[in-house]
Scaffold this motif. Structure first.
Motif, PDB file in Angstrom:
ATOM      1  N   ARG A 197       1.181  -0.812  -0.039  1.00 36.96           N
ATOM      2  CA  ARG A 197      -0.118  -0.316   0.306  1.00 36.96           C
ATOM      3  C   ARG A 197       1.118   1.381   0.307  1.00 36.96           C
ATOM      4  O   ARG A 197       0.694   2.626  -0.525  1.00 36.96           O
ATOM      5  CB  ARG A 197      -0.660  -0.003   1.151  1.00 36.96           C
ATOM      6  CG  ARG A 197      -1.740   1.533   2.101  1.00 36.96           C
ATOM      7  CD  ARG A 197      -3.197   1.501   0.998  1.00 36.96           C
ATOM      8  NE  ARG A 197      -2.970   3.092   1.248  1.00 36.96           N
ATOM      9  CZ  ARG A 197      -3.857   3.061   2.173  1.00 36.96           C
ATOM     10  NH1 ARG A 197      -4.685   2.252   3.010  1.00 36.96           N
ATOM     11  NH2 ARG A 197      -3.989   4.787   2.004  1.00 36.96           N
ATOM     12  N   HIS A 198       1.789   1.040   0.952  1.00 41.38           N
ATOM     13  CA  HIS A 198       2.577   1.947   0.714  1.00 41.38           C
ATOM     14  C   HIS A 198       2.903   2.552  -0.275  1.00 41.38           C
ATOM     15  O   HIS A 198       3.101   3.802  -1.035  1.00 41.38           O
ATOM     16  CB  HIS A 198       3.903   1.945   1.891  1.00 41.38           C
ATOM     17  CG  HIS A 198       4.875   2.963   2.022  1.00 41.38           C
ATOM     18  ND1 HIS A 198       6.031   2.757   2.756  1.00 41.38           N
ATOM     19  CD2 HIS A 198       5.203   4.108   2.308  1.00 41.38           C
ATOM     20  CE1 HIS A 198       6.587   4.311   3.199  1.00 41.38           C
ATOM     21  NE2 HIS A 198       5.760   5.237   2.521  1.00 41.38           N
ATOM     22  N   GLY A 199       3.808   1.561  -1.664  1.00 40.53           N
ATOM     23  CA  GLY A 199       4.368   1.391  -2.716  1.00 40.53           C
ATOM     24  C   GLY A 199       3.622   2.037  -3.985  1.00 40.53           C
ATOM     25  O   GLY A 199       3.768   3.415  -4.619  1.00 40.53           O
ATOM     26  N   ALA A 200       1.862   1.969  -3.306  1.00 39.76           N
ATOM     27  CA  ALA A 200       0.785   2.422  -3.990  1.00 39.76           C
ATOM     28  C   ALA A 200       0.713   3.459  -3.684  1.00 39.76           C
ATOM     29  O   ALA A 200       0.466   3.943  -5.003  1.00 39.76           O
ATOM     30  CB  ALA A 200       0.110   1.407  -3.889  1.00 39.76           C
ATOM     31  N   ASP A 201       0.666   3.962  -3.193  1.00 34.71           N
ATOM     32  CA  ASP A 201       0.815   5.325  -1.990  1.00 34.71           C
ATOM     33  C   ASP A 201       1.963   6.705  -2.941  1.00 34.71           C
ATOM     34  O   ASP A 201       1.348   7.320  -3.612  1.00 34.71           O
ATOM     35  CB  ASP A 201       0.590   6.005  -1.092  1.00 34.71           C
ATOM     36  CG  ASP A 201      -0.949   5.446  -0.514  1.00 34.71           C
ATOM     37  OD1 ASP A 201      -1.880   5.361  -1.521  1.00 34.71           O
ATOM     38  OD2 ASP A 201      -0.872   5.333   0.912  1.00 34.71           O
ATOM     39  N   GLU A 202       2.596   5.689  -2.790  1.00 35.53           N
ATOM     40  CA  GLU A 202       4.148   6.577  -3.643  1.00 35.53           C
ATOM     41  C   GLU A 202       3.835   6.916  -5.201  1.00 35.53           C
ATOM     42  O   GLU A 202       4.326   7.918  -5.740  1.00 35.53           O
ATOM     43  CB  GLU A 202       5.303   6.064  -3.423  1.00 35.53           C
ATOM     44  CG  GLU A 202       5.420   6.000  -1.625  1.00 35.53           C
ATOM     45  CD  GLU A 202       5.809   7.228  -1.201  1.00 35.53           C
ATOM     46  OE1 GLU A 202       5.816   8.281  -1.834  1.00 35.53           O
ATOM     47  OE2 GLU A 202       6.299   7.263   0.166  1.00 35.53           O
ATOM     48  N   ASP A 203       3.607   5.763  -5.907  1.00 28.75           N
ATOM     49  CA  ASP A 203       3.556   5.599  -7.700  1.00 28.75           C
ATOM     50  C   ASP A 203       2.115   6.998  -8.206  1.00 28.75           C
ATOM     51  O   ASP A 203       2.569   7.244  -8.498  1.00 28.75           O
ATOM     52  CB  ASP A 203       3.032   4.144  -7.304  1.00 28.75           C
ATOM     53  CG  ASP A 203       4.229   3.455  -7.703  1.00 28.75           C
ATOM     54  OD1 ASP A 203       5.120   3.627  -8.050  1.00 28.75           O
ATOM     55  OD2 ASP A 203       4.559   1.880  -7.748  1.00 28.75           O
ATOM     56  N   LYS A 204       1.606   6.263  -6.774  1.00 23.93           N
ATOM     57  CA  LYS A 204       0.294   7.540  -6.988  1.00 23.93           C
ATOM     58  C   LYS A 204       0.457   9.202  -7.415  1.00 23.93           C
ATOM     59  O   LYS A 204      -0.295   9.547  -7.887  1.00 23.93           O
ATOM     60  CB  LYS A 204      -1.064   7.103  -6.239  1.00 23.93           C
ATOM     61  CG  LYS A 204      -2.119   7.787  -6.203  1.00 23.93           C
ATOM     62  CD  LYS A 204      -3.487   7.726  -5.092  1.00 23.93           C
ATOM     63  CE  LYS A 204      -2.935   8.191  -3.540  1.00 23.93           C
ATOM     64  NZ  LYS A 204      -3.564   7.981  -2.223  1.00 23.93           N
ATOM     65  N   HIS A 205       0.928   8.737  -6.356  1.00 27.78           N
ATOM     66  CA  HIS A 205       1.517  10.812  -5.991  1.00 27.78           C
ATOM     67  C   HIS A 205       2.321  10.968  -6.818  1.00 27.78           C
ATOM     68  O   HIS A 205       2.223  12.700  -7.860  1.00 27.78           O
ATOM     69  CB  HIS A 205       2.690  10.552  -4.390  1.00 27.78           C
ATOM     70  CG  HIS A 205       1.842  10.980  -4.047  1.00 27.78           C
ATOM     71  ND1 HIS A 205       2.383  10.599  -2.714  1.00 27.78           N
ATOM     72  CD2 HIS A 205       0.883  10.443  -3.204  1.00 27.78           C
ATOM     73  CE1 HIS A 205       1.289  10.120  -1.591  1.00 27.78           C
ATOM     74  NE2 HIS A 205       1.003  10.144  -2.236  1.00 27.78           N
TER      75      HIS A 205
END
Length: 261
Positions: A56-64
């Protein structure tokens, strides 16, 4: 009078400066997404319960990263190459902070110590990210083009920081306290230096683009050095302390999609 809001307003109002700012931000977020994705894939067997949160952390960073690229596209702008002296994540890695990319590229499980190093590094860098995005949200949260994006990213950064606090406290209670506190101190000292160097580099590039007078550039550089001195003496305490966050299990659910911006 030089203010953070005034400086960012100058950057936002100039296409070339805005493009550089968003390109630097998008690159750093994409790098963070890749790192978290690789760590999630390599979590050791005894810590697999953390995998969904790291993912989830990585998905958030990709989203940003996608959000910053979308902000450029809205203005008909394309990303530009990130100057090496502004590459925050690369410079941290060069100083041995966090997990080496060579290790993450190998298909070998990480150790428990590696996960602790990752969390301590993230706790320090997410403190910086949360503070910066809180500042942007406070000044530009109502901006017609940027407001929704900066508010969403700022909220995500609070979640990331809460996650790091909670997981590190859990691991400290399991007997890893000395390693955690030592790693936090090392990461904080290195991050403060890198943040100073990157801030000076970004200001140099922005000064060239925006044609700032020498006196203005010198005043900004002096302010960055003053902040560095303060953080070396006292400010880094905010980066190494651990406390149970108000948001518990902050990364326990699905990420908010970028399309909501």
């Amino acid at each position: 009078m030089l203010t953070a809001k005034g400086l960012f307003q100058e950057i936002i109002d100039d296409d070339e400066a805005f493009r550089l700012f968003c390109s630097i931000a998008a690159s750093g977020e994409a790098q963070g997404g890749w790192e978290n994705g690789r760590i999630a894939a390599l979590v050791p067997p005894g810590m697999r319960e953390m995998t969904p949160k790291i993912t989830r952390h990585g998905a958030d960073e990709d989203k940003h990263g996608r959000i910053f690229n979308a902000l450029m596209r809205k203005r008909g702008l394309e990303p530009v190459p990130v100057p090496p002296d502004t590459d925050y994540t690369m410079l941290l890695e060069q100083r041995g902070i966090g997990l080496a990319h060579d290790k993450l590229r190998r298909d070998e499980p990480l150790s428990e110590r590696d996960i602790i190093v990752y969390l301590a590094h993230s706790r320090v860098t997410e403190q910086r990210a949360a503070a910066q995005m809180d500042m942007l949200a406070s000044h530009f949260g109502d901006h017609p083009d940027l407001g929704k994006a900066v508010r969403m990213i700022a909220d995500d950064e609070v979640n990331h920081l809460a996650y790091c606090h909670e997981e590190l406290l859990r691991l400290a209670s399991a007997g890893h306290g000395p390693l955690i506190h030592r790693t936090l101190r090392e990461a904080a000292l290195a991050e403060i230096r890198v943040h100073r160097d990157v801030s000076l580099a970004v200001m140099r590039h922005m000064g060239r683009i925006l044609k700032w007078p020498k006196a203005k550039s010198a005043a900004l550089a002096a302010g960055i050095h003053v902040m560095y001195a303060y953080e070396r003496v006292a400010g880094r305490r905010t980066m190494v302390g651990l406390r149970m966050p108000e948001r518990r299990n902050a990364l326990g659910g699905p990420p908010t999609p970028a399309s909501a911006v």
